[in-house]
Structure formats: C-alpha cells, structure tokens
Write an enzyme that holds these catalytic residues in place. Structure first.
Site, mmCIF file in Angstrom:
data_model
loop_
_atom_site.group_PDB
_atom_site.id
_atom_site.type_symbol
_atom_site.label_atom_id
_atom_site.label_comp_id
_atom_site.label_asym_id
_atom_site.label_seq_id
_atom_site.Cartn_x
_atom_site.Cartn_y
_atom_site.Cartn_z
ATOM 1 N N ALA A 1 0.849 -1.195 0.000
ATOM 2 C CA ALA A 1 0.000 0.000 0.000
ATOM 3 C C ALA A 1 0.885 1.245 0.000
ATOM 4 O O ALA A 1 1.967 1.254 0.586
ATOM 5 C CB ALA A 1 -0.889 0.000 1.242
ATOM 6 N N LYS A 2 0.403 2.278 -0.666
ATOM 7 C CA LYS A 2 1.152 3.532 -0.735
ATOM 8 C C LYS A 2 0.435 4.513 0.188
ATOM 9 O O LYS A 2 -0.452 5.259 -0.243
ATOM 10 C CB LYS A 2 1.147 4.009 -2.193
ATOM 11 C CG LYS A 2 2.343 4.825 -2.571
ATOM 12 C CD LYS A 2 2.437 5.009 -4.068
ATOM 13 C CE LYS A 2 3.261 6.210 -4.414
ATOM 14 N NZ LYS A 2 4.593 6.252 -3.835
ATOM 15 N N ALA A 3 0.800 4.451 1.467
ATOM 16 C CA ALA A 3 0.112 5.269 2.465
ATOM 17 C C ALA A 3 1.057 6.352 2.983
ATOM 18 O O ALA A 3 2.258 6.113 3.143
ATOM 19 C CB ALA A 3 -0.373 4.396 3.613
#
Ligand code: PMP
Length: 313
Positions: free
Chosen positions: A157-159
């Site tokens: 995930a690109k959080a």
C-alpha cells in the site's frame, strides 16, 4: 517553488485555484499520516500529453485505500477524467500527478471514526527525481534504517505515514553525501530504495525482488519486466542479497518519480564499470519510447489528455 506553474487543483469534485486548495490543521491525516496517494507521470507524445498507466495507478490507490478503510468519495473513472482535465486546464504538456485521499477533520482519536474522507489531485512539471544522477549513475548507500516488514505495515500500500521510513533513510543518505538510500528488510535482504525498486543485471540476466521482501510493487517495475522480456531478456523475481548487487554487472532503480536510473556505486564500490550499463541503457531507451508513444506495443499504457476549454466550478 516547484508548484509555481500550477494554477488549478482538483479537490473533492471541483477545480479550485491553487491558493484555495486548503484543509484544516486539525485534519487527522496531518497528525497521523492517515492517507493514501499515487504518483503518476504524464508524458509528451506526438498526439499531445498522455498519462502513463493511469488506470493501474488508480487501481493501486483504491487498493491502498481499502487496506486503511478509506472510502474514496469518487469513482476511479471520475478521478481518471479529472486527472486529464486538470493537466489540460493547467496547460501542461508533461507533468507529475499526485492523487491523495485522506481522513480530514472531525476527531483526533487514532480511530478515524467520522473523519470525512477527502480526495484531491495536484499536478506540476517535475523532472527526474534524481536529476543528473539519473543519467550519470546514482551513488547509493545501504541505509542504517531497515524497511518495515509487510506485517508491520502493508508495503504493497502507498500510504502517507509509511513514508516516514523512507524519509529517515533518504535524509541519512544525503547527509552522508549519497544520492539515495538502499533499504534492507528485517531479514537482511535487499528491499528497495526510498522510492524506487531495484533491478540487478548479471551475465545478461535480469533479477528483481517482489512483495515477499517487503517492497512496494512498482508500476515502473512491472513495465520494465514486460519491456525487458519483450527485448528478449530473461527476468526473474527472487530475493536479492547485498552480494548480488555488489557483484552485479549492472544495477538500476525504477520508479515513477525516478524513472529508470542506473546505480553506479554502493557505499563507494562501483557496480560493473561504474557507468550506466548497456542493458540498463537499452531498457531505458525502450521505456522512453513506450512513454512517448513511439512504440505501438505499449500504446494501451497511455491515456491521452484531451484539451479542456474551460473550468466548471
Ligand atoms: N518503492 C517505493 C517505496 C515507492 O515509493 C515507489 C514510488 N511509488 C516505488 C517503489 C516505485 O513505484 P512506481 O514505479 O509505481 O512509482
């Protein structure tokens, strides 16, 4: 300022002038990094600007959001359309695009509860992240900071908050005179750069790691695997050890911001002859042809930006 040429921002369904694109200081995401984002590039082609792998980036945005329970208040089709309109309104022939969706202002309890989910798109002209080193070779250092394990935070995930790990690593690398950091994972294997995936080339074969080593599955990485195979190379995904990199003939980073950048040395030790390698250069040229629409095989990766005449506010 990097954003000096940006006139319009898309925010929660509307185009707003740059200076009106503001959120409150009590926003949950500002305090805890509770947002997700994407970095996408739009390239100039003979038929006007085109966004590279827009649908794939948006699919990753929604997948990242799902992990954190963020319900993006827009459909992917709406964001895709808004992206193209935003580029056109700003008059960019090529640019970088940032999609972000995050918890806004309601409470600062860690559980975001009823914090309203916001969504925005920002675009601005941005050259290669690594500047001249993207051509001459990136000097990297093995970071004292480890990449967090995917059971600690989902590396796929690109959080927003996850990037504090990368910020620690790149700040340390730059402070010690290097261009970029290489993070190992908690098992001591190579993970990735602060915002790039890594490939190594050995005896004409190409190797990269995958999600089992706690990396973000890059869209540039995926494009390079396909391009390299189309060029006839054998590309294998496997765990990479530091020795694999140190003994490689060539190595390169991939990422939307960094594009394809040869790694010339690791902690002062040259990789191969310390210059951009032959296979790296060949893949890079093929990538440049793909993003610029010169190679018909990759046309499906490009979303053309139609000219937008006026702003609907
Ligand atoms: N790893 C990390 C940690 C990144 O932030 C990025 C940039 N998004 C990448 C790899 C490369 O991913 P992509 O090619 O999709 O930009």
């Amino acid at each position: 300022m990097a954003f000096g040429n940006t006139k319009w921002i898309w925010m929660n369904g509307k185009f707003v002038p740059w200076h009106e694109a503001t959120f409150h200081v009590s926003a949950h995401a500002l305090h805890y990094g509770s947002g997700v984002f994407e970095g996408v590039r739009c390239y100039e082609t003979a038929n006007g600007p085109a966004v590279f792998r827009l649908d794939d980036h948006l699919a990753r945005l929604y997948a990242s959001a799902a992990v954190y329970g963020i319900e993006i208040p827009a459909e992917p089709e709406e964001l895709a359309e808004a992206t193209c309109e935003l580029i056109s309104l700003n008059g960019f022939s090529s640019c970088y695009v940032r999609h972000i969706s995050f918890y806004g202002s309601d409470s600062l309890a860690l559980h975001p509860g009823n914090c309203p989910v916001q969504v925005a798109i920002l675009a601005w002209p941005w050259g290669s992240l690594l500047g001249a080193a993207a051509t001459s070779g990136v000097r990297i250092t093995v970071s004292p900071w480890l990449k967090f394990h995917s059971q600690m935070m989902p590396t796929r995930a690109k959080a927003c908050g996850q990037y504090l790990n990368s910020i620690l690593a790149v700040r340390d690398a730059v402070a010690r005179g290097y261009h970029e950091a290489l993070l190992l994972n908690s098992q001591g294997h190579i993970a990735e750069g602060s915002s790039e995936n890594l490939f190594v080339v050995c005896d004409g074969r190409i190797f990269t790691n995958d999600e089992r080593d706690s990396i973000l599955l890059g869209i540039t990485r995926d494009s390079v695997i396909e391009i390299a195979r189309d060029l006839g190379y054998d590309v294998e995904t496997q765990t990479l050890h530091l020795e694999d990199l140190l003994n490689a003939d060539e190595a390169f980073f991939t990422g939307t911001a960094a594009e394809i950048a040869p790694v010339s040395e690791v902690d002062g030790k040259p990789i191969g002859n310390g210059l951009a390698g032959r296979i790296t250069t060949q893949i890079r040229n093929a990538f440049v042809a793909a993003v610029a629409g010169f190679d018909r095989r990759y046309e499906h990766w490009l979303t053309p930006v139609e000219q937008t005449a006026e702003v609907v506010i």
